[in-house]
Write a protein that holds these residues in place. Structure first.
Motif, PDB file in Angstrom:
ATOM      1  N   PRO A   1      -6.745   3.717  -7.102  1.00  0.00           N
ATOM      2  CA  PRO A   1      -5.708   2.887  -6.449  1.00  0.00           C
ATOM      3  C   PRO A   1      -5.245   1.716  -7.299  1.00  0.00           C
ATOM      4  N   ASP A   2      -6.141   1.117  -8.087  1.00  0.00           N
ATOM      5  CA  ASP A   2      -5.723  -0.035  -8.886  1.00  0.00           C
ATOM      6  C   ASP A   2      -4.715   0.359  -9.963  1.00  0.00           C
ATOM      7  N   LEU A   3      -4.926   1.536 -10.573  1.00  0.00           N
ATOM      8  CA  LEU A   3      -3.963   2.008 -11.569  1.00  0.00           C
ATOM      9  C   LEU A   3      -2.652   2.429 -10.909  1.00  0.00           C
ATOM     10  N   CYS A   4      -2.753   3.050  -9.748  1.00  0.00           N
ATOM     11  CA  CYS A   4      -1.535   3.422  -9.013  1.00  0.00           C
ATOM     12  C   CYS A   4      -0.734   2.170  -8.651  1.00  0.00           C
ATOM     13  N   ALA A   5      -1.432   1.074  -8.297  1.00  0.00           N
ATOM     14  CA  ALA A   5      -0.752  -0.177  -7.987  1.00  0.00           C
ATOM     15  C   ALA A   5      -0.093  -0.755  -9.236  1.00  0.00           C
ATOM     16  N   ARG A   6      -0.767  -0.663 -10.376  1.00  0.00           N
ATOM     17  CA  ARG A   6      -0.170  -1.122 -11.628  1.00  0.00           C
ATOM     18  C   ARG A   6       1.119  -0.350 -11.924  1.00  0.00           C
ATOM     19  N   ILE A   7       1.039   0.949 -11.761  1.00  0.00           N
ATOM     20  CA  ILE A   7       2.207   1.799 -12.042  1.00  0.00           C
ATOM     21  C   ILE A   7       3.320   1.509 -11.042  1.00  0.00           C
ATOM     22  N   ALA A   8       2.960   1.312  -9.773  1.00  0.00           N
ATOM     23  CA  ALA A   8       3.962   1.028  -8.744  1.00  0.00           C
ATOM     24  C   ALA A   8       4.701  -0.273  -9.008  1.00  0.00           C
TER      25      ALA A   8
ATOM     26  N   SER B   1       0.820  -1.215   0.000  1.00  0.00           N
ATOM     27  CA  SER B   1       0.000   0.000   0.000  1.00  0.00           C
ATOM     28  C   SER B   1       0.846   1.255   0.000  1.00  0.00           C
ATOM     29  N   ALA B   2       2.008   1.200   0.632  1.00  0.00           N
ATOM     30  CA  ALA B   2       2.880   2.381   0.680  1.00  0.00           C
ATOM     31  C   ALA B   2       3.350   2.755  -0.724  1.00  0.00           C
ATOM     32  N   ALA B   3       3.686   1.754  -1.540  1.00  0.00           N
ATOM     33  CA  ALA B   3       4.125   2.024  -2.907  1.00  0.00           C
ATOM     34  C   ALA B   3       2.982   2.605  -3.733  1.00  0.00           C
ATOM     35  N   THR B   4       1.787   2.067  -3.538  1.00  0.00           N
ATOM     36  CA  THR B   4       0.623   2.580  -4.251  1.00  0.00           C
ATOM     37  C   THR B   4       0.335   4.017  -3.852  1.00  0.00           C
ATOM     38  N   GLU B   5       0.415   4.298  -2.565  1.00  0.00           N
ATOM     39  CA  GLU B   5       0.170   5.664  -2.080  1.00  0.00           C
ATOM     40  C   GLU B   5       1.241   6.625  -2.580  1.00  0.00           C
ATOM     41  N   ARG B   6       2.481   6.144  -2.688  1.00  0.00           N
ATOM     42  CA  ARG B   6       3.548   7.011  -3.191  1.00  0.00           C
ATOM     43  C   ARG B   6       3.264   7.408  -4.640  1.00  0.00           C
ATOM     44  N   VAL B   7       2.860   6.447  -5.470  1.00  0.00           N
ATOM     45  CA  VAL B   7       2.543   6.757  -6.861  1.00  0.00           C
ATOM     46  C   VAL B   7       1.371   7.729  -6.935  1.00  0.00           C
TER      47      VAL B   7
END
Length: 343
Positions: free
Chosen positions: A42-49, A6-12
């Motif tokens: 969040p799902d796209l941010c996770a993909r990017i992360a 979640s931290a990586a997703t939040e960073r993106v």
């Protein structure tokens, strides 16, 4: 995306939100909408992360989307398209890179370069196609407090002109510098005669009315540079800056310069680069001037010399030998010295 915490997703999400609200705001409404739209998913941010760091850049994702043929539509529609074209977009991003080669930045280099006595040798680190290695070859229209001022190359006016607003008449160059040597260093040099490469550079220009003139200037500058391309050494700027600088003619004032390059390095690499350049004069036994246009937050010793509370959004902090002298628009549209006069 279970391997993405979640931290990586939040960073993106924070990176894209900052890009939209701080960098694209007021200059590219579409990119502001796209970036803030990504930040809300969040799902796209996770993909990017989950991608390598290089592929997480908003500039690269947006440019790859446009290269893949997306419509310049609001984020809701564009994000639906991105989900369906994800593999194609990432394939393009993997093959390409962000090398925004903005010739208009030359307008913010000339206030310093034009005041150097005698011949000048230019070494640009992170040079892309070398469009900023020819500041003496483009006409420039300066909007000064006393009125408009035009500065032309020694060979006469060009078919296009750079444009820059300055906050002091003294910033307008009285003449062009006498550049006798030009050299660049880049991990992936661009051939200014390569139509596909120049088309990608044009594709990297942000959409929006503030940027429409940039494509015309880029293509005009590429035609000038392509007529006599500079030598660009492929490789790492930290490794090559010393040996390449050693080749500059000794009778010329050697200027090491760059714009929006160090932000792509981590803190340790920035430190090594700064220490290397600051030590060049002693190692080469000659005067070396370091002219830098980088964002605030790049080097702590420079940040410490920027007046507290000074608004630096959409601006580089321009430094000469690590001393701030001006704020320069990220695409060269403004040059402001008032905050540093008498400092």
């Amino acid at each position: 995306m279970s391997n993405v915490d979640s931290a990586a997703t939040e960073r993106v999400s924070a990176v894209y939100d900052d890009f939209g609200r701080r960098w694209a705001h007021g200059t590219s409404p579409l990119y502001e909408d796209w970036a803030c739209g990504i930040a809300r998913h969040p799902d796209l941010c996770a993909r990017i992360a989950a991608l390598p760091r290089r592929l997480q850049q908003p500039n690269l994702l947006f440019a790859a989307s446009r290269w893949a043929g997306c419509a310049l539509e609001p984020s809701e529609s564009w994000i639906r398209w991105l989900r369906s074209a994800w593999d194609d977009v990432i394939a393009i991003a993997t093959e390409r890179s962000v090398q925004t080669n903005e010739p208009n930045r030359c307008a913010t280099l000339l206030p310093v370069l034009s005041r150097l006595d005698g011949p000048v040798a230019l070494l640009e680190t992170g040079t892309a196609a070398g469009l900023c290695l020819f500041p003496d070859h483009y006409s420039v229209d300066y909007a000064a407090p006393s009125g408009p001022r035009r500065v032309d190359p020694h060979g006469g006016a060009t078919s296009f002109a750079l444009a820059c607003e300055v906050d002091a008449d003294a910033s307008v160059p009285e003449r062009m510098p006498d550049v006798v040597w030009r050299r660049g260093i880049d991990l992936d040099p661009i051939d200014a005669t390569d139509d596909d490469a120049i088309a990608w550079l044009a594709n990297l220009v942000w959409p929006g009315p503030d940027h429409d003139a940039r494509v015309e200037r880029l293509r005009g500058a590429a035609a000038i540079v392509g007529a006599a391309p500079p030598r660009i050494e492929p490789g790492d700027i930290i490794d090559l800056v010393t040996p390449v600088a050693a080749e500059a003619p000794r009778e010329a004032t050697l200027v090491i310069f760059h714009s929006a390059v160090l932000l792509y390095l981590d803190a340790e690499a920035r430190r090594r680069f700064a220490d290397t350049v600051m030590g060049l004069s002693a190692r080469l036994d000659r005067p070396v001037l370091w002219l830098s246009n980088e964002t605030a937050g790049t080097l702590p010793e420079i940040d410490a010399r920027v007046p507290a509370g000074l608004a630096v959004d959409h601006r580089f902090v321009q430094t000469v030998d690590a001393v701030p002298v001006a704020l320069a628009g990220q695409h060269g549209a403004v040059y402001e010295t008032s905050a540093f006069r008498g400092a």
